[in-house]
Motif scaffolding. Structure first.
Motif, PDB file in Angstrom:
ATOM      1  N   SER A   1       0.852  -1.399  -0.053  1.00 48.59           N
ATOM      2  CA  SER A   1      -0.101  -0.130  -0.162  1.00 48.59           C
ATOM      3  C   SER A   1       0.928   1.154   0.087  1.00 48.59           C
ATOM      4  CB  SER A   1      -0.983   0.047   1.258  1.00 48.59           C
ATOM      5  OG  SER A   1      -0.461  -0.320   2.236  1.00 48.59           O
ATOM      6  N   GLU A   2       2.138   1.083   0.588  1.00 48.57           N
ATOM      7  CA  GLU A   2       2.863   2.289   0.426  1.00 48.57           C
ATOM      8  C   GLU A   2       3.616   2.627  -0.924  1.00 48.57           C
ATOM      9  OE1 GLU A   2       5.795   3.686   3.188  1.00 48.57           O
ATOM     10  OE2 GLU A   2       4.932   2.380   4.898  1.00 48.57           O
ATOM     11  N   LEU A   3       3.798   1.419  -1.752  1.00 44.59           N
ATOM     12  CA  LEU A   3       4.408   1.471  -3.034  1.00 44.59           C
ATOM     13  C   LEU A   3       3.319   2.295  -3.743  1.00 44.59           C
ATOM     14  CD1 LEU A   3       5.906  -2.018  -3.785  1.00 44.59           C
ATOM     15  CD2 LEU A   3       6.939   0.055  -3.497  1.00 44.59           C
ATOM     16  N   LEU A   4       2.073   1.757  -3.561  1.00 50.13           N
ATOM     17  CA  LEU A   4       1.052   2.282  -4.264  1.00 50.13           C
ATOM     18  C   LEU A   4       0.669   3.904  -3.847  1.00 50.13           C
ATOM     19  CD1 LEU A   4      -1.547   1.612  -6.262  1.00 50.13           C
ATOM     20  CD2 LEU A   4      -2.820   1.111  -4.236  1.00 50.13           C
ATOM     21  N   SER A   5       0.527   4.321  -2.639  1.00 47.85           N
ATOM     22  CA  SER A   5       0.404   5.781  -2.081  1.00 47.85           C
ATOM     23  C   SER A   5       1.709   6.671  -2.366  1.00 47.85           C
ATOM     24  CB  SER A   5      -0.321   5.721  -0.923  1.00 47.85           C
ATOM     25  OG  SER A   5       0.728   5.234  -0.160  1.00 47.85           O
ATOM     26  N   ARG A   6       2.727   6.190  -2.188  1.00 49.95           N
ATOM     27  CA  ARG A   6       3.903   7.051  -2.106  1.00 49.95           C
ATOM     28  C   ARG A   6       4.484   7.092  -3.531  1.00 49.95           C
ATOM     29  NH1 ARG A   6       7.940   5.647   2.578  1.00 49.95           N
ATOM     30  NH2 ARG A   6       9.514   6.864   1.306  1.00 49.95           N
ATOM     31  N   TYR A   7       4.375   6.101  -4.593  1.00 45.23           N
ATOM     32  CA  TYR A   7       5.076   6.227  -5.648  1.00 45.23           C
ATOM     33  C   TYR A   7       4.079   6.346  -7.077  1.00 45.23           C
ATOM     34  CZ  TYR A   7       8.823   5.518  -2.682  1.00 45.23           C
ATOM     35  OH  TYR A   7       9.907   5.736  -1.677  1.00 45.23           O
ATOM     36  N   MET A   8       3.107   5.246  -6.917  1.00 43.45           N
ATOM     37  CA  MET A   8       2.321   5.171  -8.155  1.00 43.45           C
ATOM     38  C   MET A   8       1.115   5.818  -8.453  1.00 43.45           C
ATOM     39  SD  MET A   8       2.417   0.628  -7.508  1.00 43.45           S
ATOM     40  CE  MET A   8       1.468   0.364  -8.758  1.00 43.45           C
ATOM     41  N   ILE A   9       0.347   6.174  -7.303  1.00 39.32           N
ATOM     42  CA  ILE A   9      -0.657   7.163  -7.517  1.00 39.32           C
ATOM     43  C   ILE A   9      -0.030   8.556  -7.964  1.00 39.32           C
ATOM     44  CG2 ILE A   9      -2.602   8.169  -6.626  1.00 39.32           C
ATOM     45  CD1 ILE A   9      -3.247   5.575  -5.643  1.00 39.32           C
ATOM     46  N   PRO A  10       0.936   8.829  -7.065  1.00 40.85           N
ATOM     47  CA  PRO A  10       1.640  10.364  -7.396  1.00 40.85           C
ATOM     48  C   PRO A  10       2.058  10.227  -8.872  1.00 40.85           C
ATOM     49  CG  PRO A  10       2.268   9.486  -5.220  1.00 40.85           C
ATOM     50  CD  PRO A  10       1.626   8.389  -5.874  1.00 40.85           C
ATOM     51  N   ALA A  11       2.622   9.179  -9.191  1.00 36.95           N
ATOM     52  CA  ALA A  11       2.987   9.262 -10.517  1.00 36.95           C
ATOM     53  C   ALA A  11       1.894   9.470 -11.563  1.00 36.95           C
ATOM     54  CB  ALA A  11       3.705   7.871 -11.067  1.00 36.95           C
ATOM     55  N   MET A  12       0.740   8.722 -11.507  1.00 35.10           N
ATOM     56  CA  MET A  12      -0.387   9.042 -12.435  1.00 35.10           C
ATOM     57  C   MET A  12      -1.035  10.448 -12.309  1.00 35.10           C
ATOM     58  SD  MET A  12      -0.440   6.129 -13.935  1.00 35.10           S
ATOM     59  CE  MET A  12      -1.873   5.938 -14.830  1.00 35.10           C
TER      60      MET A  12
END
Ligand code: B1M
Length: 215
Positions: free
Chosen positions: A34-45
């Motif tokens: 969930s950190e990978l998602l919230s810290r890197y992936m969603i910010p990238a989108m």
């Protein structure tokens, strides 16, 4: 957790292969999905969206970034979803008519499955009749709608009207979400609930079927 800003960069550049490799390595090293998602992936989108708005990116860049995001997300969702929760209820989910965005909807669907819901995913560009047909004569179903465009979010109201016209609105709960949706909009169209994120969607769904929120 380590620094995985390369994952952010890979998605931003639409490099699916690299995004997959970094995600695999991160998970193997024990990174929190969930950190990978919230810290890197969603910010990238979000950054992709910003670049699109200022015409630095165009539709092809949106597409390849979307593919890179999906590739990495496929590795995460089994872990995000795994909760071992007992069957909680049934959900029919779809992105509404005219709208082809499915990354957020897919994430919500996976998290709901992990939360113990039996999920029927109608896909994208779903017309009102298809939601109505999928409910059929079932009771206590949740109809979950996603929309990412200000031009398609208004169609959610059409789906609710179609449920009313079919005489089945009182047999279902309706929940809505997606980047342009707000609680105020959800209230205006007569939805039963709104969440701005995937884990909140699970909490909301459990509330709508009358289960305690702590699962
Ligand atoms: Co498009 N797009 N796009 N796009 N796209 C946006 C949405 C946009 C905001 C970009 C921008 O301008 N900044 C903009 C909309 C502007 C507006 O309406 N105000 C836009 C546009 C304009 C378009 C096109 C019109 C571009 C064009 O053709 N000229 C076109 C429309 C096509 C169509 O649908 N008819 C288009 C096309 C595309 C692609 C197909 C290329 C691609 C989608 C690929 C795919 O989904 N398979 C794409 C992408 C990737 C984006 C952005 C960059 C990223 C969307 C995303 O996946 N986010 C997006 C900009 C942005 O959002 N920052 C943009 C990550 C995802 C995890 O978040 O989906 O918000 P999200 O889901 C979240 C929450 O919203 C929530 O939980 C999720 C997890 O936290 N949630 C729910 C979602 N559904 C929920 C349901 C719930 C509860 C919570 O309950 C039922």
């Amino acid at each position: 957790m380590g620094d995985y800003s390369e994952l952010y960069q890979a998605i931003l550049e639409g490099n699916a292969k690299k995004a997959k490799e970094i995600t695999e390595a991160a998970l193997a090293a024990g990174a929190d999905p969930s950190e990978l998602l919230s810290r890197y992936m969603i910010p990238a989108m979000d950054e992709v969206g910003k670049r699109f708005e200022c015409q630095e990116y165009f539709v092809p860049e949106l597409l390849i970034a979307g593919r890179a995001m999906k590739t990495a997300l496929e590795l995460l969702t089994p872990r995000l979803a795994a909760s071992g929760a007992k069957a909680a209820g049934k959900v029919i989910i779809g992105t509404v008519k005219g709208d082809l965005h499915d990354i957020g909807k897919n994430l919500v669907a996976s998290m709901l499955e992990g939360g113990g819901f039996q999920v029927t995913d109608l896909g994208v560009d779903v017309p009102a009749e298809k939601f109505v047909e999928a409910v059929g004569d079932q009771e206590g179903i949740i109809v979950a709608m996603s929309a990412l465009l200000t031009t398609t979010m208004v169609y959610m109201r059409e789906v609710i009207k179609a449920l009313e016209n079919a005489g089945i609105r009182n047999r279902v709960k309706v929940m809505v979400g997606g980047a342009p949706i707000t609680q105020q909009f959800a209230d205006q169209i007569g939805a039963d609930g709104y969440s701005d994120n995937a884990s909140g969607a699970v909490t909301l769904a459990r509330r709508l079927v009358g289960l305690a929120t702590a699962a």
